[in-house]
Design an enzyme around this catalytic site. Structure first.
Site, mmCIF file in Angstrom:
data_model
loop_
_atom_site.group_PDB
_atom_site.id
_atom_site.type_symbol
_atom_site.label_atom_id
_atom_site.label_comp_id
_atom_site.label_asym_id
_atom_site.label_seq_id
_atom_site.Cartn_x
_atom_site.Cartn_y
_atom_site.Cartn_z
ATOM 1 N N ASP A 56 -15.442 10.772 -81.100
ATOM 2 C CA ASP A 56 -14.616 11.621 -81.939
ATOM 3 C C ASP A 56 -15.549 12.234 -82.987
ATOM 4 O O ASP A 56 -16.631 11.696 -83.262
ATOM 5 C CB ASP A 56 -13.523 10.775 -82.596
ATOM 6 C CG ASP A 56 -12.761 11.525 -83.668
ATOM 7 O OD1 ASP A 56 -12.238 12.616 -83.387
ATOM 8 O OD2 ASP A 56 -12.714 11.015 -84.821
ATOM 9 N N ASP A 58 -14.361 14.106 -86.391
ATOM 10 C CA ASP A 58 -13.942 14.045 -87.787
ATOM 11 C C ASP A 58 -13.875 12.619 -88.319
ATOM 12 O O ASP A 58 -13.117 11.783 -87.811
ATOM 13 C CB ASP A 58 -12.585 14.726 -87.963
ATOM 14 C CG ASP A 58 -12.633 16.195 -87.560
ATOM 15 O OD1 ASP A 58 -13.753 16.730 -87.434
ATOM 16 O OD2 ASP A 58 -11.563 16.792 -87.377
#
Length: 305
Positions: A56, A58
């Protein structure tokens, strides 16, 4: 189309259909971009063909939200003001907290996201993305997470980012980090110009799991030998499809799930920095994308007034 329908013995919702479509489109785009990479980029040694890592972005690979940093860069270029960004972000948070799974809600959410790039060219987004990455994102990469990605690369494995950020921007981040590529939200384009339609939905939640499965099928990966990293409970679907799951800088929801399932936890935050980067996480990619979309709309309106 009704919000849900029967498919055999399983209830399939419109959101699930869009998530699956988004995942397939993202995998197809990631695979195509990888195949089109220049020889020097495509020639990275891959010794372990069936294992890979998925990160991922963020608050996992990058401090804060990548789309928020991109929005700041656009604001600096007078696409809209910082007050526009803050105001529309708050409006989106209210919608996402109070919204229900309805046809209107789905449509409104998608319209907010797609208007972010509608009417702009693919080349324009890539050019802006490269500039803004160098200005505002390069120094936001978590060294600890970057080291984890490098560990997989050194083992001869491929490494992909998985994010709700537009796939073009996600690919820029991946290339700057020397990674294999990226799975991101796919916006439809014709003759190099974005049409204002998303392919499926934003790559968020279950859509990420669909994308990872689809890419694994294309690349011949054994998901039981793959690893996924994330900070958010929203990514439990993606973390659940691989053999090894790692919570990085986890929110409270993911920390609880990780403890219950025996997943490894890595936290690279400290005190004030952890509190500071928590705000973009609360806003979420959808909220910030909505803010950017509204800001761009306001900019275009002023330009044509």
């Amino acid at each position: 189309m009704p919000l849900s329908r029967r498919h055999g013995d399983r209830k399939v919702t419109e959101l699930e259909r869009l998530a699956a479509l988004a995942g397939e489109a993202s995998a197809e785009a990631a695979y195509a971009i990888e195949q089109e990479a220049p020889p020097d980029e495509a020639a990275r040694p891959v010794a372990d063909l069936t294992a890979a890592a998925f990160f991922d972005v963020d608050n996992t690979m990058m401090m804060g939200a990548s789309i928020f940093h991109f929005a700041r860069g656009l604001a600096a270029r007078k696409f809209f003001t910082n007050s526009d960004l803050a105001r529309f972000a708050v409006q989106q948070v209210k919608f996402r907290v109070a919204g229900k799974e309805s046809r209107d809600g789905i449509r409104n959410s998608r319209e907010q996201a797609l208007s972010f790039v509608a009417g702009h060219t693919v080349d324009e987004l890539i050019s802006l993305g490269e500039e803004i990455y160098d200005e505002l994102m390069a120094d936001k990469i978590w060294p600890g997470t970057r080291a984890l990605a490098q560990m997989h690369l050194d083992a001869g494995q491929r490494v992909w980012l998985v994010t709700a950020t537009p796939v073009e921007l996600a690919t820029i981040i991946a290339r700057r980090l020397g990674l294999t590529g990226a799975l991101g939200t796919v916006a439809e384009s014709e003759d190099g110009v974005y049409t204002g339609r998303l392919v499926g939905e934003m790559l968020h939640g279950p859509a990420k799991a669909h994308a990872v499965r689809a890419l694994a099928a294309r690349e011949g990966l054994n998901l039981r030998r793959c690893t996924a990293y994330s900070d958010s409970a929203n990514d439990v679907p993606m973390l659940s499809v691989v053999g090894t799951s790692v919570a990085v800088n986890p929110d409270s929801g993911l920390r609880e799930v990780a403890r219950k399932r025996g997943w490894e936890i890595r936290d690279f935050r400290t005190g004030r920095k952890a509190a500071k980067i928590g705000v973009p996480s609360v806003l979420g990619a959808g909220a910030v994308a909505g803010a950017v979309a509204a800001g761009l709309a306001a900019y275009r309106k002023r330009e044509h007034a």
